[in-house]
Design a protein around this motif. Structure first.
Motif, short mmCIF file in Angstrom:
data_model
loop_
_atom_site.label_atom_id
_atom_site.label_comp_id
_atom_site.label_asym_id
_atom_site.label_seq_id
_atom_site.Cartn_x
_atom_site.Cartn_y
_atom_site.Cartn_z
N VAL A 10 0.84 -1.19 0.00
CA VAL A 10 0.00 0.00 0.00
C VAL A 10 0.88 1.25 0.00
O VAL A 10 1.86 1.34 0.74
CB VAL A 10 -0.96 0.01 1.22
N ILE A 11 0.54 2.19 -0.87
CA ILE A 11 1.24 3.47 -0.94
C ILE A 11 0.35 4.51 -0.26
O ILE A 11 -0.75 4.80 -0.73
CB ILE A 11 1.53 3.88 -2.39
N ALA A 12 0.82 5.05 0.84
CA ALA A 12 0.03 5.99 1.65
C ALA A 12 0.10 7.39 1.04
O ALA A 12 0.99 8.18 1.38
CB ALA A 12 0.52 6.00 3.09
N THR A 13 -0.82 7.71 0.15
CA THR A 13 -0.81 9.02 -0.49
C THR A 13 -2.20 9.40 -0.97
O THR A 13 -3.02 8.53 -1.26
CB THR A 13 0.16 9.03 -1.69
N LEU A 67 -1.00 3.96 9.29
CA LEU A 67 -2.44 4.19 9.17
C LEU A 67 -2.98 3.57 7.88
O LEU A 67 -4.04 2.94 7.87
CB LEU A 67 -2.74 5.69 9.20
N ALA A 68 -2.24 3.75 6.79
CA ALA A 68 -2.67 3.18 5.51
C ALA A 68 -2.64 1.66 5.54
O ALA A 68 -3.53 1.00 4.99
CB ALA A 68 -1.76 3.70 4.39
N MET A 69 -1.63 1.10 6.20
CA MET A 69 -1.53 -0.36 6.30
C MET A 69 -2.68 -0.93 7.12
O MET A 69 -3.27 -1.95 6.78
CB MET A 69 -0.18 -0.74 6.92
N ILE A 78 4.39 1.83 2.20
CA ILE A 78 5.39 2.87 1.98
C ILE A 78 4.72 4.23 2.08
O ILE A 78 3.56 4.40 1.72
CB ILE A 78 6.08 2.69 0.60
N ALA A 79 5.47 5.21 2.58
CA ALA A 79 4.96 6.58 2.67
C ALA A 79 6.13 7.55 2.56
O ALA A 79 7.27 7.20 2.88
CB ALA A 79 4.21 6.80 3.99
#
Length: 280
Positions: A10-13, A67-69, A78-79
């Motif tokens: 997951v890409i936190a964006t 948080l994204a995970m 990744i962030a």
């Protein structure tokens, strides 16, 4: 790499950073990247100050990633998080300071890289005429790079973000100057509105992949990276130690194995101009 191949990441964006991050990770790690639905990174802070960032850039990137995970029920994420302002050593220049963090809960890994770049159009000013505004935005790469206009009138919180057309720029300027003679203008540093910043994030991702691929010589854990630098590179003339880097110390986050690598910049001596004795 085998331990990542085929796994979801997951890409936190919310600002389209996946456009530069995903291709690099998918090509090198064979992961399947995705962006979480309705993930609002602005809750951790905004560049324009409506929401203050409470922690430093690295802590914020870590929080964003976790948080994204959690939201997407994914064990690989990744962030990135950036800061803009004076360069820490070249004070007359602006810098883009980007942190990128890669977290793997399955194998208990946290791999971090930093890219400190002078390649940025970061700028801000208060202007009192449309011609001054035109001159400023031309210097920051408008309209490819967006700008933000803010009212400077007391108790007026009006902000126009993501301006990328001359028509909207002029319309917004006149709207904000109705009751006030000055307008605050700044570059929009959100990644999707700033191609220069996006290139720095891309460079940081390439650096991250190199670090992930760096395996511990003892236990083969990914992320065998530099944890310390040692100065003392000898002067080319007098042979005395200078403040320049002589070696890097690498450490494994799993087994704590350490290794010192000499002359990381492919230099065994330093130019006398950087020697306190030869050039006091």
């Amino acid at each position: 790499m085998e331990i990542f191949e085929g796994r979801k990441l997951v890409i936190a964006t919310k600002h389209h950073k996946e456009s530069v991050i995903a291709p690099i990770l998918e090509a090198n790690l064979k992961v399947k990247c995705f962006v979480p639905h309705d993930f609002d990174t602005d809750t951790l802070g905004t560049f324009t100050g409506e929401i203050e960032r409470k922690n430093d850039a690295l802590s914020t990137a870590r929080q964003k990633c976790l948080l994204a995970m959690e939201q997407s029920n994914c064990d690989l994420g990744i962030a990135s998080e950036g800061s803009f302002g004076p360069h820490p050593t070249i004070f007359i220049a602006h810098a883009d300071d980007e942190f990128l963090i890669f977290i793997d809960k399955k194998y208990n890994l946290e791999i971090i890289v930093r890219e400190l770049s002078l390649d940025t159009n970061f700028n801000a000013a208060t202007i009192n005429s449309f011609q001054n505004l035109v001159d400023l935005v031309k210097n920051v790469g408008f309209p490819e790079h967006a700008v933000i206009l803010k009212s400077t009138a007391p108790n007026d919180n009006l902000v126009v973000k993501g301006i990328q057309s001359w028509e909207l720029l002029e319309k917004s300027f006149h709207k904000l100057t109705t009751n006030n003679s000055q307008v605050a203008v700044e570059t929009d540093m959100r990644a999707l509105f700033n191609p220069t910043r996006m290139k720095v994030i891309e460079k940081a991702t390439e650096k991250l992949v190199e670090k992930i691929k760096s395996l511990c010589p003892e236990c083969k854990t990914p992320g065998f990276g530099v944890v310390n630098s040692k100065s003392g590179l000898p002067c080319e003339w007098c042979g005395l130690p200078t403040n320049s880097t002589k070696s890097h110390v690498y450490q494994c986050q799993s087994c704590n194995f350490e290794q010192e690598k000499m002359f990381p910049n492919d230099k065994k001596t330093e130019d006398p101009m950087y020697c306190d004795r030869c050039n006091p």
